[in-house]
Design a protein around this motif. Sequence first.
Motif, PDB file in Angstrom:
ATOM      1  N   SER A   8       0.867  -1.184   0.000  1.00 46.23           N
ATOM      2  CA  SER A   8       0.000   0.000   0.000  1.00 46.23           C
ATOM      3  C   SER A   8       0.898   1.227   0.000  1.00 46.23           C
ATOM      4  O   SER A   8       1.998   1.203   0.560  1.00 46.23           O
ATOM      5  CB  SER A   8      -0.896   0.029   1.236  1.00 46.23           C
ATOM      6  OG  SER A   8      -1.891  -0.966   1.131  1.00 46.23           O
ATOM      7  N   LYS A  10       0.769   5.864  -0.172  1.00 46.70           N
ATOM      8  CA  LYS A  10      -0.063   7.021   0.177  1.00 46.70           C
ATOM      9  C   LYS A  10      -0.263   7.924  -1.041  1.00 46.70           C
ATOM     10  O   LYS A  10       0.677   8.205  -1.769  1.00 46.70           O
ATOM     11  CB  LYS A  10       0.597   7.832   1.291  1.00 46.70           C
ATOM     12  CG  LYS A  10       0.496   7.188   2.658  1.00 46.70           C
ATOM     13  CD  LYS A  10       0.865   8.208   3.727  1.00 46.70           C
ATOM     14  CE  LYS A  10       0.884   7.724   5.129  1.00 46.70           C
ATOM     15  NZ  LYS A  10       0.112   6.641   5.548  1.00 46.70           N
ATOM     16  N   GLU A  16      -4.256   6.009   2.292  1.00 44.58           N
ATOM     17  CA  GLU A  16      -3.654   4.718   1.949  1.00 44.58           C
ATOM     18  C   GLU A  16      -4.354   4.146   0.719  1.00 44.58           C
ATOM     19  O   GLU A  16      -5.575   4.216   0.601  1.00 44.58           O
ATOM     20  CB  GLU A  16      -3.812   3.732   3.106  1.00 44.58           C
ATOM     21  CG  GLU A  16      -2.895   3.976   4.269  1.00 44.58           C
ATOM     22  CD  GLU A  16      -1.460   3.521   4.018  1.00 44.58           C
ATOM     23  OE1 GLU A  16      -1.241   2.507   3.338  1.00 44.58           O
ATOM     24  OE2 GLU A  16      -0.564   4.219   4.512  1.00 44.58           O
ATOM     25  N   MET A  17      -3.563   3.584  -0.183  1.00 47.99           N
ATOM     26  CA  MET A  17      -4.124   2.962  -1.374  1.00 47.99           C
ATOM     27  C   MET A  17      -3.337   1.686  -1.679  1.00 47.99           C
ATOM     28  O   MET A  17      -2.113   1.718  -1.744  1.00 47.99           O
ATOM     29  CB  MET A  17      -4.037   3.916  -2.561  1.00 47.99           C
ATOM     30  CG  MET A  17      -4.759   3.406  -3.778  1.00 47.99           C
ATOM     31  SD  MET A  17      -4.367   4.412  -5.211  1.00 47.99           S
ATOM     32  CE  MET A  17      -3.067   3.399  -5.898  1.00 47.99           C
ATOM     33  N   SER A  18      -4.037   0.593  -1.857  1.00 49.43           N
ATOM     34  CA  SER A  18      -3.387  -0.679  -2.180  1.00 49.43           C
ATOM     35  C   SER A  18      -3.008  -0.705  -3.660  1.00 49.43           C
ATOM     36  O   SER A  18      -3.809  -0.324  -4.524  1.00 49.43           O
ATOM     37  CB  SER A  18      -4.327  -1.845  -1.878  1.00 49.43           C
ATOM     38  OG  SER A  18      -3.758  -3.041  -2.370  1.00 49.43           O
ATOM     39  N   LYS A  21      -4.925  -2.582  -6.710  1.00 41.12           N
ATOM     40  CA  LYS A  21      -5.803  -1.911  -7.675  1.00 41.12           C
ATOM     41  C   LYS A  21      -5.273  -2.052  -9.106  1.00 41.12           C
ATOM     42  O   LYS A  21      -6.032  -2.046 -10.066  1.00 41.12           O
ATOM     43  CB  LYS A  21      -5.904  -0.430  -7.268  1.00 41.12           C
ATOM     44  CG  LYS A  21      -6.420   0.505  -8.303  1.00 41.12           C
ATOM     45  CD  LYS A  21      -6.390   1.937  -7.806  1.00 41.12           C
ATOM     46  CE  LYS A  21      -6.944   2.863  -8.865  1.00 41.12           C
ATOM     47  NZ  LYS A  21      -7.176   4.204  -8.374  1.00 41.12           N
TER      48      LYS A  21
END
Length: 162
Positions: A8, A10, A16-18, A21
Amino acid sequence: MKNVFDFSVKTPRGNEMSLEKYKGNVLLIVNTATKCGLTPQFTGLEELHQKYKEEGLVVLGFPSNQFMNQEPLSNDEMEEVCKVNHGVTFPLFSKIKVNGSDADPLYKHLKKEKKGILSSEIKWNFTKFLVNQEGEVVERFSPQTVPEKLEDDIVKLLNEKK
């Protein structure tokens, strides 16, 4: 952590972003800086992104201020400069460290998977990592390697899944 999609990161707003995706896409991960002599590479990176995004390429930019303070801007300012001055539409993330004990976990993984010529450390802005659709780091390119020189490697990976 087995592959890039397990991490993840930022967003510039701090969310937060995995990276999951982007699973199934070819990724070109680049540490960037807006005040670097290599900053014109933003244009080439954007051209690759535009040319191959429909086929599954995603360029990901990770600004870092670790090289002679060449990314002094805030995340918001950096994003604006990249959009206005270089037409960047590919995803940019929050400023990170790419070297040292407090390097971002993603970059620790990238460097472990593909070391540089003399060491695993990132030498300068615009070091590029090419990641396949399964999240495996397949190649590392020096800061001096212009984006256009990566096109054959990108196309080869994009065609592997067709």
